[in-house]
Design an enzyme around this catalytic site. Structure first.
Site, PDB file in Angstrom:
ATOM      1  N   PHE A   1      -7.115   4.639   5.808  1.00 50.68           N
ATOM      2  CA  PHE A   1      -6.479   3.578   6.589  1.00 50.68           C
ATOM      3  C   PHE A   1      -7.493   2.749   7.369  1.00 50.68           C
ATOM      4  CE2 PHE A   1      -3.247   6.886   6.109  1.00 50.68           C
ATOM      5  CZ  PHE A   1      -2.195   6.145   5.588  1.00 50.68           C
TER       6      PHE A   1
ATOM      7  N   CYS B   1      -5.344   0.656  10.387  1.00 45.94           N
ATOM      8  CA  CYS B   1      -3.967   0.269  10.055  1.00 45.94           C
ATOM      9  C   CYS B   1      -3.008   0.547  11.205  1.00 45.94           C
ATOM     10  CB  CYS B   1      -3.517   1.020   8.811  1.00 45.94           C
ATOM     11  SG  CYS B   1      -1.803   0.727   8.356  1.00 45.94           S
TER      12      CYS B   1
ATOM     13  N   THR C   1       0.823  -1.209   0.000  1.00 47.89           N
ATOM     14  CA  THR C   1       0.000   0.000   0.000  1.00 47.89           C
ATOM     15  C   THR C   1       0.862   1.267   0.000  1.00 47.89           C
ATOM     16  OG1 THR C   1      -0.162  -0.192   2.404  1.00 47.89           O
ATOM     17  CG2 THR C   1      -1.967  -1.104   1.124  1.00 47.89           C
TER      18      THR C   1
END
Length: 622
Positions: free
Chosen positions: A403, A410, A274
């Site tokens: 996120f 995350c 990512t």
């Protein structure tokens, strides 16, 4: 916990239903739903071979879904497939799996402020590898493949910083075999839900199993390299060191070897795939927006001058505020983890109008959430000014979700943002990137998003390039600074200050200690203590500075008694205090939660609440 069974969605009578069974989702399912939302609005049901999925991008509904009391993470069909090779890793574990909570609590210290400072030299070391590769390409007049090189850099960074393992990606002409196997595994996970009954996918499944086995072998090599000399180092504080040696504070148990393998696979994938996409999109937008590129260069040049090879410090990266705005704006338009799923904890009405049964999933499509009217009249336009402090404060807190959300958001967000911000500034400071092929954006999907086939040519910047005229309307530096000549160099003898912290993983404790050191340097008698040490009393004989964060909307472990005390009525009229609230507005507490530094009375300092340019504490785990 099996995937949701095929059935019609209960909300189908109140929201648009789009049947895509005839075409299927293809190789770009995220972009397909983005197209459908542009036509049908930010709330729709996609029907595929009898399976209905509710997609949401409405900011008010997303804010409702962010309420941890009513909704939790849902492991949907694509993540069920990722479980085939990541099992109960942090990203793919079910909420009720014991290893999720255990790993979360054990690994969170690896993403506290002190640990992030320790990772910075490794990030810089790997960034130098990228710069060396790009210097060679520039000398030879060759284009660089941006997504491929970003992937090389982020894989080497997470390998070295997290596990002490060097993949040596820049020593290879082709991507590391781990990356190639990982991409194929992610593609298999993404496309498998669209299969029709009766189709023969045995060859694809066999190829997937071979790739998954390769990932496992690489991870076994990583673990073996750490334990080869007689066992794990008990003093190692990186991710792998914590996995191998740390014990959970509640029961004294550590992670089993099977879960360690799953966690390493998870971090190697999530820790680089990512981030590489985010940096690639940011570079794409910079070369398409010369004004934004020039502002990033101006910011880096102001920090590092004409040094062709600067040595960015950890704290300097926190001063790259415009560069961070660029990165956030790239993540707004193309969040590389583009969707996340939530499920109702019990029967409820989403937004007071969409009926949901307990366990019923909803998918938040972040790219369309980030294109709603709260972002202005032209949300498709790349505009980093959307992320000035004033612009962010004026927006709903849940309008930006690159996120995920809540306690499963995350875990490595600050790691990724620090790495990406530093690298973008270094590249802008060193090169004049040229869009030699007049690249038109093509977004590749492999569960994550990144530009496909994006290349640049590079020219080194000169000393003249790093000289900038004043911006129109800018105040001169000498007149813009406050006159501090009349300020005392020391405080009166006997002056004191109390610094209280609310901190689970040391960030606020470190901030409080740093402030106390600065106060002591001008002659102040200081004390640093957890908030709970002063539950039931707040001294009136000296100013009190509170440095605190909340944790999933709750007080930190060292502030629970203090917060409980504040729930009563107290006369604090004699107390003088200031509050430094440390955190991230993307993890705003539920409306009824009480911050441990809230007060029912007293005399706040005349100064406004402080803020910090240092990275906020990382939110809870994936």
């Amino acid at each position: 916990m099996p995937p949701t069974a095929p059935r019609a969605h209960r909300a189908a009578g109140s929201v648009p239903v789009v049947d895509v069974s005839a075409t299927g989702p293809g190789r770009t399912p995220v972009q397909q739903v983005m197209h459908l939302m542009r036509e049908h609005g930010p709330l729709l049901v996609r029907r595929l071979h009898g399976r209905d999925t509710l997609f949401v991008a409405d900011p008010d509904l997303v804010a409702d879904l962010a309420d941890e009391r009513r909704f939790a993470k849902h492991v949907g069909p694509a993540l069920e497939n990722v479980r085939e090779f990541a099992a109960d890793g942090l990203f793919t574990a079910y909420n009720d799996e014991p290893n999720w909570a255990k790993a979360h609590d054990i690994l969170m210290p690896a993403f506290a402020l002190g640990s992030l400072r320790a990772y910075h030299p490794v990030m810089l070391k790997v960034a130098r590898r990228l710069v060396d590769a790009w210097d060679r390409a520039a000398r030879d007049g060759l284009p660089v493949n941006v997504p491929d090189d970003m992937t090389r850099m982020t894989l080497d960074t997470i390998g070295l910083a997290g596990f002490g393992y060097d993949f040596g990606s820049f020593e290879r002409d082709e991507p590391h075999p781990f990356v190639e196997a990982m991409v194929r595994c992610l593609e298999w996970s993404m496309t498998r839900p669209a299969r029709l009954p009766g189709e023969d996918h045995s060859a694809a499944d066999a190829a997937f199993r071979a790739d998954a086995d390769h990932l496992a072998r690489v991870v076994d090599d990583v673990i073996a390299a750490r334990t080869a000399d007689g066992g794990a180092d008990p003093d190692a504080e990186d991710l792998l060191g914590l996995m191998l040696t740390a014990e959970h504070p509640a029961d004294g148990c550590g992670l089993d070897l099977a879960n360690i393998r799953n966690q390493v696979i998870t971090f190697l994938i999530a820790g680089h795939e990512t981030t590489s996409g985010a940096m690639s999109f940011a570079l794409y937008h910079l070369v398409k927006d010369p004004t934004a590129l020039r502002l990033v260069q101006r910011e880096a040049d102001a920090l590092w001058g004409d040094a062709a090879d600067p040595e960015p410090t950890y704290d300097e990266v926190g001063r790259l505020t415009y560069t961070r705005q660029v990165l956030n704006e790239a993540l707004r338009l193309w969040p590389t983890a583009a969707a996340f799923s939530r499920a109702a904890r019990e029967d409820t009405l989403l937004g007071g109008r969409v009926p949901l049964k307990a366990g019923e999933p909803v998918v938040v499509l972040a790219p369309m959430l980030h294109r709603q009217p709260v972002w202005g009249d032209n949300p498709e336009l790349f505009d980093p000014s959307r992320f000035t402090p004033e612009a962010q404060a004026a927006r709903p807190v849940h309008a930006f979700k690159p996120f995920g959300t809540g306690e499963r958001a995350c875990i490595g967000r600050q790691f990724a943002l620090h790495e990406a911000t530093m690298l973008l500034a270094m590249l802008a400071h060193r090169y004049r990137p040229q869009d030699h092929a007049d690249y038109r954006l093509s977004v590749k999907e492999t569960l994550t998003l990144k530009p496909d086939g994006f290349t640049l040519t590079l020219a080194p910047r000169t000393a003249a390039d790093r000289v900038h005229p004043e911006l129109p309307g800018a105040a001169r530096a000498e007149t813009a600074q406050a006159d501090t000549s009349a300020l005392p160099a020391r405080v009166r003898p006997g002056s004191g200050a109390l610094f209280l912290h609310g901190s689970n993983y040391g960030t606020c404790r470190e901030f409080a200690a740093r402030l106390a050191e600065e106060a002591a340097a001008i002659g102040c008698d200081t004390e640093v203590a957890p908030l709970d040490a002063y539950a039931g009393r707040l001294p009136a004989d000296r100013p009190v500075i509170v440095v605190a964060a909340s944790y999933n909307g709750r007080p930190t472990d060292d502030a629970t008694a203090f917060a409980a005390w504040l729930d009563g009525e107290h006369d604090l009229s004699g107390a003088t205090y200031a509050v430094l609230g440390v955190g991230d507005r993307n993890w705003a507490a539920p409306p009824t939660s009480r911050c441990p530094c809230a007060s029912t009375g007293g005399s706040p300092s005349s100064a406004p609440p402080a803020s910090s340019s240092a990275p906020p504490p990382t939110p809870p785990a994936t």
